[in-house]
Design an enzyme around this catalytic site. Sequence first.
Site: not given
Ligand code: G3P
Length: 222
Positions: A93, A141
Site C-alpha cells: 500500500h 491508487e
Molecule cells: O486503500 C484505499 C485507500 O488508499 C484509498 O483511500 O480514503 O481515498 O478511499 P481513500
Amino acid sequence: GIYPKIIINFKAYNEGFGHSAHNIAKASEFVSEQSGVLIGVAPSYMEIHPISKHYEIPVYAQHVDAIEPGAHTGHILADAVRHAGAIGTLINHSERRLTLADVSGAVDAAKKANLQTVVCTNNIPTSAAAAAFSPDFIAIEPPELIGSGISVATADPAIIEDSVKAVKNINSNVRVLAGAGISTGDCVKRALELGADGVLLASGVVKAKDPEEVLFNLVSKI
Ligand code: G3P
C-alpha cells in the site's frame, strides 16, 4: 476463490478498531447480503480474528512480511494472518511501501500461506511490474488522490484504463481494483466502466457517520 468487488481498508483510523470496526464489518456483511455485491474488509491486525469469527465477509490483512516462520521479532507472518481468519492481504500500500524484491517476497509468502494477494500500485509501470508476480488483484491508487475525497474515477480515468490494459497485457487473470477518493455509487460505476473489476477504498466508508448508508450507495449502480 471468493473475490470481492469492494474492499474497505480501515488503515489506522480511530474508527478502524473496536466497536466502530465491528460496526463497519457488520454493515459490510448486511449490504453484501442485501445487494449480492461481495464486500471485503481490511481491518487492523488485532481485529482480523474477531471480525472473521463474527461476520461472514472476506477479511484481509493490510500487509504481510516477506519472511519464513522463525526468528523475526515484530514481523507479520502470512501463516499467522491466515490462521487468524484472513483470506488475503494487501501488499505494498502507498502508506506501507516495499521494495520490488520485498513485494515479490511478500506475494510468495502470502501464496504459500494460501492468502489472496492484493498488490497496491501507484502508477502504470508499477502496475505492469506487479502483474508479473501474478497476484490475485492489483489495486491502482494515485497517491495524491488518496484520502482527498476527489475520486480517481473522475480525476484520473486514464490511469484506471491504462493500468487495466498494462496489467491484462501481462496476465489477463489478474483482477484490477481502482482506489483513491471513491465514495459513491457513481464512482464505482465509472471505475467498472473504465475496465476495473472493483474498488478499494477507505475514508469514504471508515470516516462516515453512517457507513451502512455509504455502502448501500456504493453498490447502488452496479
Ligand atoms: O486503500 C484505499 C485507500 O488508499 C484509498 O483511500 O480514503 O481515498 O478511499 P481513500
